[in-house]
Design an enzyme around this catalytic site. Structure first.
Site, PDB file in Angstrom:
ATOM      1  N   GLY A 141       0.832  -1.208   0.000  1.00 49.88           N
ATOM      2  CA  GLY A 141       0.000   0.000   0.000  1.00 49.88           C
ATOM      3  C   GLY A 141       0.855   1.241   0.000  1.00 49.88           C
ATOM      4  O   GLY A 141       2.068   1.179  -0.187  1.00 49.88           O
ATOM      5  N   ASN A 142       0.218   2.379   0.192  1.00 49.84           N
ATOM      6  CA  ASN A 142       0.977   3.626   0.321  1.00 49.84           C
ATOM      7  C   ASN A 142       0.288   4.532   1.339  1.00 49.84           C
ATOM      8  O   ASN A 142      -0.771   4.201   1.859  1.00 49.84           O
ATOM      9  CB  ASN A 142       1.138   4.307  -1.041  1.00 49.84           C
ATOM     10  CG  ASN A 142      -0.192   4.678  -1.656  1.00 49.84           C
ATOM     11  OD1 ASN A 142      -0.931   5.501  -1.125  1.00 49.84           O
ATOM     12  ND2 ASN A 142      -0.519   4.037  -2.780  1.00 49.84           N
TER      13      ASN A 142
END
Ligand code: C5P
Length: 409
Positions: free
Chosen positions: A208-209
């Site tokens: 993810g980020n």
């Protein structure tokens, strides 16, 4: 101007009769919506006589005219005085359990709250949080005056004088040059992507980020306020999605791509505010990847995700599409150039019309409430810088989009 004057249940309601006179004497048409509680302080007859319009706070009166929707849609300005702690809380949480709060949800007109309550209630963190949220969404919330309250006590909590509320309300209704005028995007459809994509590795893990989605949500709210219909494609968000949008929830870059390319076919503007993962795992395990007894570590092989923004530009070239396509970029300066030079190269490479360049480095933009951006324009207009809360920046971006749409007509 058509003004909705919402009256909350506080003793200061009697002062609002003078405010109503100021509006009507200045030639404005005012519909008063008193809350049920406010009728304990000032009765319906006073409002009907002073405004010359019938009064109701029931969504079930004049149902054939759909008043709870029509009043909000037709208003040029909504003024709430006195805005009690309860009314601020209901407005902040988007409740619509009477005609006044329903009207607030429907209206895209400027809204001004003039609070009045006891000092303790005003200073309570719950009230302060509600006020901050309403301001973040673009409403004007006046500071209460300081002075003698109903009882023997005194402090901040008095309703500002009717003349002050009157002047502030007219200011709130003035179209501003940096903010998109109310209604300047009516009839336009804007697709906004927001949040961070998640690329699965196995049934429980993902890549993810740190994108929170706050900027995308602020853009959607600014677009709604300017009268646009908003299609909101949400990857992972750390904030609730905005109310009043056509919501599509996605997880991965490929899902985001499919929704975006489909919705971009028949809209006026595409804003790519989502943080799209550049890579995904080449193969996703059907079962949870286990720690191995032989000490061998798993290897994740990545492959490139498509560049959705570039594909949307390509799709427009072949099939037609949004008149304005907006990309976002976070750049730092390095040996090869300043953030601006990198941004200009990216604008050309992606082929979009506007690029909103976030300067990262000093403080990270992800998850923060404030930001600083430079808007680059492929049409050759001078870069424009905006700084402030994400909602203020969103308004500047939307004003720029409205100007571009005007120029492309
Ligand atoms: O290349 P970079 O990731 O800096 O570009 C950012 C812009 O491109 C953003 O508007 C983002 O939404 C979009 N993007 C995209 N598809 C990708 C990566 C980024 O549409 N795979």
């Amino acid at each position: 101007m058509r003004i909705v004057l919402g009256v909350g249940g506080g003793i200061a309601a009697y002062k609002v009769a003078s405010l109503l006179r100021l509006f009507t004497e200045a030639g404005h048409s005012v519909t008063v919506i008193p809350t049920e509680a406010s009728r304990q302080f000032v009765g319906t007859a006073t409002w009907e006589a002073l405004s010359g319009n019938p009064i109701s706070n029931s969504v079930f009166d004049a149902v054939d005219q759909v008043r709870h929707v029509r009043l909000g849609q037709e208003a040029d300005l909504v003024v709430i005085a006195p805005a009690t702690a309860d009314l601020l809380a209901r407005a902040a949480s988007g409740m619509a359990n009477d005609l006044l709060t329903g009207t607030l949800l429907v209206s895209r007109a400027p809204v001004l709250f003039a609070p009045a309550m006891h000092t303790e209630m005003w200073l309570h963190p719950a009230t302060q949080a509600n006020v901050a949220l309403l301001r973040e969404r673009g409403a004007v919330v006046l500071e209460p005056a300081v002075g003698r309250l109903t009882g023997a006590d005194s402090g901040p909590g008095r309703l500002p004088e009717p003349e002050e509320i009157f002047a502030a309300a007219l200011r709130a209704a003035e179209p501003s040059t940096t903010f998109p005028a109310h209604g300047s995007l009516s009839g336009r459809t804007i697709t906004i992507t927001a949040g961070g994509t998640r690329e699965p590795l196995d049934p429980v893990r993902f890549l993810g980020n740190r994108s929170s989605g706050k900027q995308g949500v602020a853009l959607a709210e600014a677009a709604l306020s300017a009268g646009a219909s908003v299609r909101f494609i949400a990857a992972h968000l750390e904030v609730p999605p905005p109310a009043g949008v056509d919501l599509t929830v996605v997880e991965t870059a490929l899902e985001l791509r499919e929704a975006t390319l489909q919705q971009a076919r028949d809209c006026d503007v595409l804003i790519m505010a989502a943080a799209v993962a550049d890579f995904r795992a080449q193969s996703v395990s059907d079962t949870k990847v286990k720690k191995r007894d032989d000490g061998e570590n798993p290897v994740i092989v990545l492959e490139r995700n498509p560049d959705i923004l570039a594909e949307a530009v390509e799709q427009r070239r072949n099939l037609g599409g949004p008149a304005v396509i907006v990309g976002f970029a976070a750049e730092t300066g390095d040996d090869e150039g300043t953030p601006l030079a990198h941004g200009e190269r990216k604008l050309k490479r992606k082929g979009c019309d506007l690029l909103v360049l976030n300067r990262v480095g000093r403080s990270l933009v992800f998850g923060q409430d404030t930001t600083e951006v430079t808007i680059l324009d492929a049409g050759g207009a001078e870069p424009e810088t905006a700084a402030g809360s994400k909602s203020e920046v969103a308004k500047v971006v939307l004003a720029r989009i409205a100007a571009s749409l005007g120029a492309s007509n």
